[in-house]
Scaffold this motif. Structure first.
Motif, PDB file in Angstrom:
ATOM      1  N   MET A   1       8.645  15.433  -4.632  1.00 24.88           N
ATOM      2  CA  MET A   1       7.977  16.139  -3.441  1.00 24.88           C
ATOM      3  C   MET A   1       7.065  15.160  -2.584  1.00 24.88           C
ATOM      4  O   MET A   1       7.089  15.174  -1.313  1.00 24.88           O
ATOM      5  N   ILE A   2       6.100  14.625  -3.641  1.00 17.27           N
ATOM      6  CA  ILE A   2       5.132  13.895  -2.829  1.00 17.27           C
ATOM      7  C   ILE A   2       5.236  12.557  -3.449  1.00 17.27           C
ATOM      8  O   ILE A   2       4.520  12.221  -4.654  1.00 17.27           O
TER       9      ILE A   2
ATOM     10  N   ARG B   1      -1.369  11.465  -9.411  1.00 16.05           N
ATOM     11  CA  ARG B   1      -1.007  11.484 -11.116  1.00 16.05           C
ATOM     12  C   ARG B   1      -0.078  12.606 -11.545  1.00 16.05           C
ATOM     13  O   ARG B   1       0.825  12.039 -12.361  1.00 16.05           O
ATOM     14  N   ARG B   2      -0.119  13.651 -10.922  1.00 17.50           N
ATOM     15  CA  ARG B   2       0.651  14.726 -11.300  1.00 17.50           C
ATOM     16  C   ARG B   2       1.818  14.520 -10.786  1.00 17.50           C
ATOM     17  O   ARG B   2       3.135  15.091 -11.464  1.00 17.50           O
ATOM     18  N   ASN B   3       2.456  14.013  -9.679  1.00 18.48           N
ATOM     19  CA  ASN B   3       3.317  13.802  -8.867  1.00 18.48           C
ATOM     20  C   ASN B   3       4.083  12.303  -8.922  1.00 18.48           C
ATOM     21  O   ASN B   3       5.169  12.144  -8.460  1.00 18.48           O
ATOM     22  N   GLN B   4       3.453  11.551  -9.839  1.00 22.14           N
ATOM     23  CA  GLN B   4       3.847  10.068 -10.183  1.00 22.14           C
ATOM     24  C   GLN B   4       4.081   9.458  -8.788  1.00 22.14           C
ATOM     25  O   GLN B   4       5.080   8.922  -8.345  1.00 22.14           O
ATOM     26  N   SER B   5       2.992   9.595  -7.834  1.00 18.16           N
ATOM     27  CA  SER B   5       3.076   9.207  -6.404  1.00 18.16           C
ATOM     28  C   SER B   5       2.652   7.783  -6.269  1.00 18.16           C
ATOM     29  O   SER B   5       1.639   7.487  -7.244  1.00 18.16           O
ATOM     30  N   LEU B   6       2.843   6.899  -5.263  1.00 21.32           N
ATOM     31  CA  LEU B   6       2.302   5.928  -4.958  1.00 21.32           C
ATOM     32  C   LEU B   6       1.006   6.141  -4.040  1.00 21.32           C
ATOM     33  O   LEU B   6       1.095   6.964  -3.061  1.00 21.32           O
TER      34      LEU B   6
ATOM     35  N   GLN C   1      -0.024   6.521  12.871  1.00 19.71           N
ATOM     36  CA  GLN C   1       0.965   5.367  13.014  1.00 19.71           C
ATOM     37  C   GLN C   1       1.419   4.862  11.528  1.00 19.71           C
ATOM     38  O   GLN C   1       2.459   4.663  11.242  1.00 19.71           O
ATOM     39  N   THR C   2       0.166   4.698  10.885  1.00 20.21           N
ATOM     40  CA  THR C   2       0.483   4.065   9.557  1.00 20.21           C
ATOM     41  C   THR C   2       1.216   5.032   8.699  1.00 20.21           C
ATOM     42  O   THR C   2       2.224   4.615   7.835  1.00 20.21           O
ATOM     43  N   ALA C   3       1.019   6.359   8.560  1.00 19.69           N
ATOM     44  CA  ALA C   3       1.704   7.200   7.864  1.00 19.69           C
ATOM     45  C   ALA C   3       2.972   7.231   8.102  1.00 19.69           C
ATOM     46  O   ALA C   3       3.939   7.365   7.282  1.00 19.69           O
ATOM     47  N   PHE C   4       3.404   7.124   9.520  1.00 16.72           N
ATOM     48  CA  PHE C   4       4.675   6.958  10.179  1.00 16.72           C
ATOM     49  C   PHE C   4       5.353   5.801   9.335  1.00 16.72           C
ATOM     50  O   PHE C   4       6.514   5.812   8.944  1.00 16.72           O
ATOM     51  N   GLU C   5       4.879   4.651   9.570  1.00 16.94           N
ATOM     52  CA  GLU C   5       5.382   3.472   9.210  1.00 16.94           C
ATOM     53  C   GLU C   5       5.739   3.395   7.700  1.00 16.94           C
ATOM     54  O   GLU C   5       6.460   2.882   7.216  1.00 16.94           O
TER      55      GLU C   5
ATOM     56  N   LYS D   1       6.094   5.789   5.666  1.00 16.23           N
ATOM     57  CA  LYS D   1       6.840   7.113   5.316  1.00 16.23           C
ATOM     58  C   LYS D   1       6.002   7.920   4.080  1.00 16.23           C
ATOM     59  O   LYS D   1       6.572   8.425   3.240  1.00 16.23           O
ATOM     60  N   SER D   2       4.744   8.135   4.663  1.00 11.02           N
ATOM     61  CA  SER D   2       4.064   8.861   3.761  1.00 11.02           C
ATOM     62  C   SER D   2       4.401  10.395   3.762  1.00 11.02           C
ATOM     63  O   SER D   2       4.882  10.858   4.783  1.00 11.02           O
ATOM     64  N   ASP D   3       4.179  10.904   2.577  1.00  9.10           N
ATOM     65  CA  ASP D   3       4.652  12.336   2.563  1.00  9.10           C
ATOM     66  C   ASP D   3       3.467  13.244   2.455  1.00  9.10           C
ATOM     67  O   ASP D   3       3.519  14.501   2.685  1.00  9.10           O
ATOM     68  N   LEU D   4       2.277  12.664   2.463  1.00  6.61           N
ATOM     69  CA  LEU D   4       0.961  13.337   2.655  1.00  6.61           C
ATOM     70  C   LEU D   4      -0.229  12.638   2.700  1.00  6.61           C
ATOM     71  O   LEU D   4      -0.117  11.500   2.331  1.00  6.61           O
ATOM     72  N   ILE D   5      -1.061  13.007   3.898  1.00  6.12           N
ATOM     73  CA  ILE D   5      -2.226  12.302   4.280  1.00  6.12           C
ATOM     74  C   ILE D   5      -3.296  13.241   3.684  1.00  6.12           C
ATOM     75  O   ILE D   5      -3.112  14.526   3.658  1.00  6.12           O
TER      76      ILE D   5
END
Length: 274
Positions: A6-7, A32-37, A96-100, A102-106
């Motif tokens: 999900m994230i 850490r919980r979501n194995q996210s970048l 703009q950075t989040a869009f480029e 493809k961030s799932d969460l800010i």
């Protein structure tokens, strides 16, 4: 979709203020919980208005610090992390950075995102919440928020807010976590109440998900922001989830007056999910 998917990509703007570094700690735990970048963004504003009390004004030095932070996160926590350096206006640069990317969460620090201190969020955070394509989590300064166990989710049945539930689940790792659906209704229609109970039962099926408790609060000319804030205080909520469904008007790039008031006066982290 599995919770760990999900994230997948988290963007954390930082100006090296205490508030933004506090938000980074929350981001590390969620990643850490979501194995996210985890992507650390530093924006050097070109109009003289900083994100907050920037301690390292030199671009080269700021870049080096952000890159060192990313390396440290990888080494200490085993989380993939990178550094992004931008110049421009803070709010648009973050969106703009989040869009480029493809961030799932800010994830933003409550005051690290703006030099303004008179309310919970300042102009930059408000801009990001309003225009970001993805959910935005605002972390207040002064306390550590490393997990969420008492989650309050104000909800209107007619707007389909339950579609956001999967994302909310990914915010907590504790199977004993409680997600309370605080129902907001224009009247005391019992059909709506039964619909909420049925949906809650369906969400709880499986036994491995965080528990959901249901509290039905009909508006009936009451002050909805005050009701939500009071309920959050009484249940000692550590996460308050807002969406356009809190307000009757649901339009793109619009934050209704109820959400605005709640965000400005909340004492706990606020997650805004469209």
């Amino acid at each position: 979709m599995a919770l760990e998917q999900m994230i997948r990509n988290i963007l954390v703007p930082t100006d090296y203020s205490d508030a933004s570094l506090n938000a980074l700690e929350s981001a590390i735990d969620i990643a850490r919980r979501n194995q996210s970048l985890l992507q650390i963004l530093h924006v050097e504003e070109t109009d003289g208005e900083h994100l907050g009390p920037v301690k390292l004004p030199l671009s080269d030095h700021a870049r080096e610090v952000a890159e060192a932070m990313a390396v440290g996160i990888l080494q200490k926590h085993g989380i993939g992390a990178g550094a992004i350096f931008q110049k421009g206006f803070a709010g648009p640069a973050i969106v703009q950075t989040a869009f480029e990317k493809k961030s799932d969460l800010i994830i933003l620090g409550a005051h690290g995102a703006s030099g303004m201190r008179e309310q919970f969020i300042g102009t930059t955070a408000y801009y990001v919440v309003k225009y970001a394509h993805c959910p935005v989590l605002i972390i207040p300064e002064g306390s550590k928020w490393l997990d969420f166990k008492n989650i309050l989710f104000p909800h209107r049945t007619s707007f389909g807010s339950f579609k956001r539930y999967e994302f909310i689940k990914a915010m907590s790792s504790d199977q004993r976590a409680s997600i309370e659906i605080f129902a907001l209704s224009v009247d005391s229609d019992t059909v709506e109440g039964h619909a909420l109970e049925l949906m809650t039962h369906r969400l709880n099926e499986g036994g491995k998900l965080p528990a959901i408790t249901l509290s039905v609060q009909f508006r009936e000319h009451k002050n909805i922001p005050r009701e939500v804030l009071d309920r959050a205080d009484r249940m000692q909520a550590d996460l308050l989830v807002l969406s356009p469904a809190v307000d009757v008007i649901n339009k793109q790039f619009f934050i209704g007056p109820f959400c605005q008031r709640i965000m400005h006066h909340a004492k706990m982290p606020v997650l805004y999910v469209r």
